[in-house]
Design a protein around this motif. Structure first.
Motif, mmCIF file in Angstrom:
data_model
loop_
_atom_site.group_PDB
_atom_site.id
_atom_site.type_symbol
_atom_site.label_atom_id
_atom_site.label_comp_id
_atom_site.label_asym_id
_atom_site.label_seq_id
_atom_site.Cartn_x
_atom_site.Cartn_y
_atom_site.Cartn_z
ATOM 1 N N MET A 573 36.053 33.696 41.832
ATOM 2 C CA MET A 573 35.586 35.079 41.796
ATOM 3 C C MET A 573 34.589 35.246 40.667
ATOM 4 O O MET A 573 34.630 34.511 39.676
ATOM 5 C CB MET A 573 36.753 36.043 41.605
ATOM 6 N N ASN A 574 33.718 36.240 40.833
ATOM 7 C CA ASN A 574 32.807 36.534 39.734
ATOM 8 C C ASN A 574 33.555 37.327 38.667
ATOM 9 O O ASN A 574 34.736 37.677 38.828
ATOM 10 C CB ASN A 574 31.563 37.271 40.234
ATOM 11 N N ALA A 575 32.889 37.618 37.569
ATOM 12 C CA ALA A 575 33.556 38.219 36.415
ATOM 13 C C ALA A 575 34.162 39.578 36.754
ATOM 14 O O ALA A 575 35.302 39.880 36.351
ATOM 15 C CB ALA A 575 32.563 38.356 35.260
ATOM 16 N N GLN A 576 33.415 40.402 37.498
ATOM 17 C CA GLN A 576 33.928 41.741 37.809
ATOM 18 C C GLN A 576 35.110 41.673 38.769
ATOM 19 O O GLN A 576 36.083 42.425 38.636
ATOM 20 C CB GLN A 576 32.802 42.601 38.403
ATOM 21 N N GLU A 577 35.050 40.765 39.750
ATOM 22 C CA GLU A 577 36.173 40.599 40.682
ATOM 23 C C GLU A 577 37.419 40.119 39.942
ATOM 24 O O GLU A 577 38.526 40.620 40.181
ATOM 25 C CB GLU A 577 35.790 39.609 41.785
ATOM 26 N N ALA A 578 37.234 39.141 39.059
ATOM 27 C CA ALA A 578 38.372 38.620 38.279
ATOM 28 C C ALA A 578 38.963 39.706 37.385
ATOM 29 O O ALA A 578 40.192 39.797 37.228
ATOM 30 C CB ALA A 578 37.921 37.426 37.444
#
Length: 782
Positions: A573-578
């Motif tokens: 996942m990208n940073a915002q998803e994580a």
């Protein structure tokens, strides 16, 4: 008595004609039944697992296929009316725009509620419907072949071959409505009967009804119907150009029959649609079209592979409508004959290839439709016609219109080869005649078999997504002591969505599949949707859910207080998803997915915390004219484009605007006082609905040694959305003396508020009394 005896010979003749007609019709139906039974047997062996267990298999688990199964099945289980509430929560979407077979599913809802329960078997119903409506094309093909005086045995064999050669068979892997091959032959047969002059009201009514049924199955079928009739009308107008006064009534009736289904379908959908900002310029109009190669060459073949080493033989699969080797050889012969005739002093008659009078109109009309499917004349400098006829550009797959040519040209070829067979027999060349027919039917059969083999490859996938029983899936909730009705909707990660072919997020398609499974078994709707025709406002507010905390999530204003059910696959996942996943409470997981409780307070609190931090930070900044900064003025570059007149503005009264072309947004030489290190370049880019793609931005940095670094910025997979604008941002390392250049290329480009600043610095632009830009994020004052 005298009158009766005087008319007796007439009655005898009439009676003989009627008896002969009844006998002929009876023989036709016997032959139809036999050939239909043969087709049933073939399809039985091809689809035996599905016919035995219809709901146990998915023809494909790809995005388009699973989405079609889900949309159809969810509505059947949980919805009513014209609104599909299972996607795009809390707004839902109109049935006509999401491949839900709007008319058919209404019939099934009636059956489910009044006759017998069928709601849990949407997958099986779709699987069987595709087989049945593919099969129903064969009787119409037979009747058309018989209309052109071809013998029953020949018409029966050819109709079966053309059924299994049809390019619509290949759509069974995803575009389910397009598998319904019955519509095009049915349209053609009804047009033939209508134009025969007998019972025109009956056949005209059936023709319009068929157009409406097709239109409320898919907009493409209403368009196929109309474009074929328009082609016929154009050819007849040309033929009657010298006596248009005698033809205008016939032409007017034909025109009326063509446009009634279009007007009714479009009118009812427009009246019942609750949004007014759907995309009208989808991607693909000038890409997914037919070519001569896609019509006259098979999708794959040794010859194509060999020639492809020297000549570009590629074509878009959407344009594929292969007519088979015999028809291809006939087309090549016609081309060679025409070429030689053009340069020959002694001209030969074209009649050797000409269709008979009963077929001429359809033959030439199908050629006009073929040219349309090839994006002709639009791709040759006539794009301005799309502004005159805006509905035309809404078709992302013009190549599908070539299917009309497939049916007409293959039936013409069948007629031509049989006429040639009869000619050779009359010339007392029976062996050659037989060889010809064996070659034609044999190679056509091989082509049909190849088409079947390719189309059914990988077709029987275990239905582990949309099973008829919910018990196994709901056991997960029971095990965790959680009830599905504790949640209001499902949000899934990694994220997947699209916005009118402009913004596109595809890396979350596996999560999308698991979210659809969860939705189907719980009845909880999905927040996201992957429909390219979704309202721009709705699509953007869904994408915004993963925006930076600086941006308020407007979609939450239309939701209740219940938490979201977060479905996550165990993928990168990208940073915002994580970050968002870390804020959720996991209550069930296995080695593939996690199910979590995500309170809406996560979004509200993160935004409020950002606002509070921004306001506290601003108290310690230094005023510098229209700016508040924590570093020297020379450390950043800001352009508000107030000297430009833009169609749309993000802030202030001006913005950069370009209708088309490549433009320079920034070109500066950094002086010696510029701070060396990591910087952020950001600007706001408008999501304009007048073109399907987003503008392409390129950043070029040239140092003092003339070494260039060039990078394409991300303008399509961006979550920072604010009122139809996206914040494009890129981190770059800069040092004094560097030249920074930003170019942007595209159509309908609007850019505002460009900021280049050190990554760790704070810059506030004072736009108005109640609106600031805090590090180029909007900060409104309460």
């Amino acid at each position: 008595m005298f009158y009766f005896y005087n008319r007796f010979p007439f009655y005898i003749v009439y009676l003989h004609i009627e008896i002969a007609s009844i006998i002929t019709m009876k023989k036709n139906w016997l032959t139809i039944s036999a050939s239909f039974l043969f087709s049933v047997v073939v399809l039985f062996f091809l689809f035996k697992p599905v016919l035995q267990h219809p709901n146990a298999y998915l023809y494909s688990k790809s995005g388009d296929a699973l989405k079609s199964y889900f949309n159809f099945g969810y509505y059947l289980k949980f919805d009513s009316g014209l609104k599909h509430s299972g996607i795009n929560y809390p707004y839902g979407d109109h049935l006509q725009y999401i491949n839900s077979h709007p008319l058919y599913v209404q019939v099934l809802k009636f059956v489910d509620q009044n006759i017998t329960p069928v709601a849990d078997y949407g997958v099986g119903i779709l699987n069987l419907t595709m087989i049945f409506l593919l099969l129903l094309a064969q009787p119409f093909l037979f009747l058309i072949l018989r209309h052109y005086s071809l013998p029953r045995w020949y018409a029966a064999v050819v109709s079966v071959i053309l059924l299994f050669l049809t390019p619509q068979f290949d759509r069974i892997h995803g575009h389910f409505e397009m598998v319904y091959a019955v519509f095009l032959p049915m349209y053609w047969y009804l047009i033939i009967r209508f134009r025969s002059g007998k019972n025109p009201w009956l056949w005209g009514s059936l023709l319009v009804t068929a157009g409406l049924v097709g239109g409320f199955t898919s907009a493409y079928f209403a368009s196929f119907y109309a474009i074929f009739i328009f082609g016929i009308l154009f050819v007849e107008l040309w033929k009657n150009r010298k006596n248009l006064q005698d033809y205008w009534k016939t032409g007017a009736v034909l025109l009326l029959i063509a446009i009634i289904p279009l007007l009714v379908v479009k009118g009812l959908v427009s009246i019942t649609d609750w949004v007014n900002d759907r995309p009208n310029n989808p991607y693909g109009f000038d890409v997914y079209h037919a070519t001569f190669l896609s019509i006259f060459l098979p999708f794959t073949s040794p010859l194509k592979a060999f020639i492809g080493n020297y000549v570009n033989m590629d074509f878009q699969w959407e344009g594929r409508a292969y007519v088979g080797l015999p028809a291809t050889l006939l087309a090549v012969s016609m081309l060679v004959f025409g070429f030689m005739n053009f340069f020959s002093a002694k001209k030969k008659s074209w009649k050797v290839f000409g269709p008979n009078k009963k077929m001429q109109v359809y033959f030439f009309a199908s050629i006009l439709v073929l040219l349309f499917s090839m994006c002709i004349p639009f791709k040759y400098g006539f794009n301005f016609l799309l502004d005159i006829l805006p509905p035309v550009k809404q078709f992302r797959a013009l190549g599908r219109f070539s299917w009309i040519f497939y049916y007409v040209f293959t039936i013409y070829a069948a007629w031509f080869f049989y006429r040639l067979f009869r000619y050779l027999k009359l010339k007392r060349l029976p062996v050659l005649a037989t060889i010809l027919l064996v070659f034609v039917l044999g190679y056509w059969s091989i082509d049909a078999g190849t088409n079947i083999k390719r189309s059914t490859r990988g077709l029987f996938n275990n239905n582990d997504k949309l099973e008829s029983s919910d018990a196994e899936y709901l056991a997960r909730f029971k095990e965790a002591g959680v009830q599905p009705d504790e949640f209001q909707a499902i949000f899934f990660l990694p994220f997947a969505s699209t916005c009118g072919d402009k913004l596109l997020f595809e890396h979350g398609m596996n999560a999308f599949a698991d979210a659809m499974k969860c939705s189907y078994h719980t009845g909880l709707p999905l927040v996201q949707s992957f429909s390219p025709r979704l309202s721009f406002t709705n699509a953007l507010s869904s994408i915004q859910m993963l925006a930076d905390p600086a941006i308020e999530k407007v979609r939450l204003n239309d939701m209740n207080d219940k938490p979201l059910l977060l479905v996550c696959t165990k993928e990168n996942m990208n940073a915002q998803e994580a970050w968002l996943q870390s804020k959720a409470e996991v209550f069930w997981e296995d080695k593939y997915i996690t199910l979590s409780r995500l309170p809406l307070s996560v979004f509200h609190e993160s935004h409020q915390n950002w606002r509070l931090e921004a306001q506290n930070t601003m108290q310690n900044l230094v005023d510098d004219g229209n700016y508040k900064v924590d570093s020297s003025r020379s450390a950043f570059v800001y352009k508000n484009f107030e000297d430009r007149t833009g169609e749309f503005t993000f802030s202030g009264n001006g913005a950069f605007y370009s209708k088309k072309g490549e433009n320079e947004l920034l070109n500066i030489q950094l002086d010696d006082e510029f701070i060396m290190g990591s910087h952020e370049l950001s600007f706001w880019l408008y999501v304009d609905s007048r073109h399907y793609d987003m503008p392409k931005a390129t950043l070029i940095v040239t140092n003092r040694e003339e070494q260039k670094t060039e990078k394409r910025l991300n303008t399509r997979e961006v979550h920072n959305v604010y009122d139809h604008w996206i914040r494009v941002a890129e981190k770059i390392d800069l040092k004094p003396g560097d030249q920074v250049q930003l170019n942007i290329k595209g159509e309908f480009v609007s850019v505002d508020d460009l900021l280049l600043k050190p990554e760790d610095s704070t810059v506030v632009v004072k736009v108005s009394d109640n609106f600031d830009l805090f590090n180029n994020f909007p900060l409104t004052k309460p």
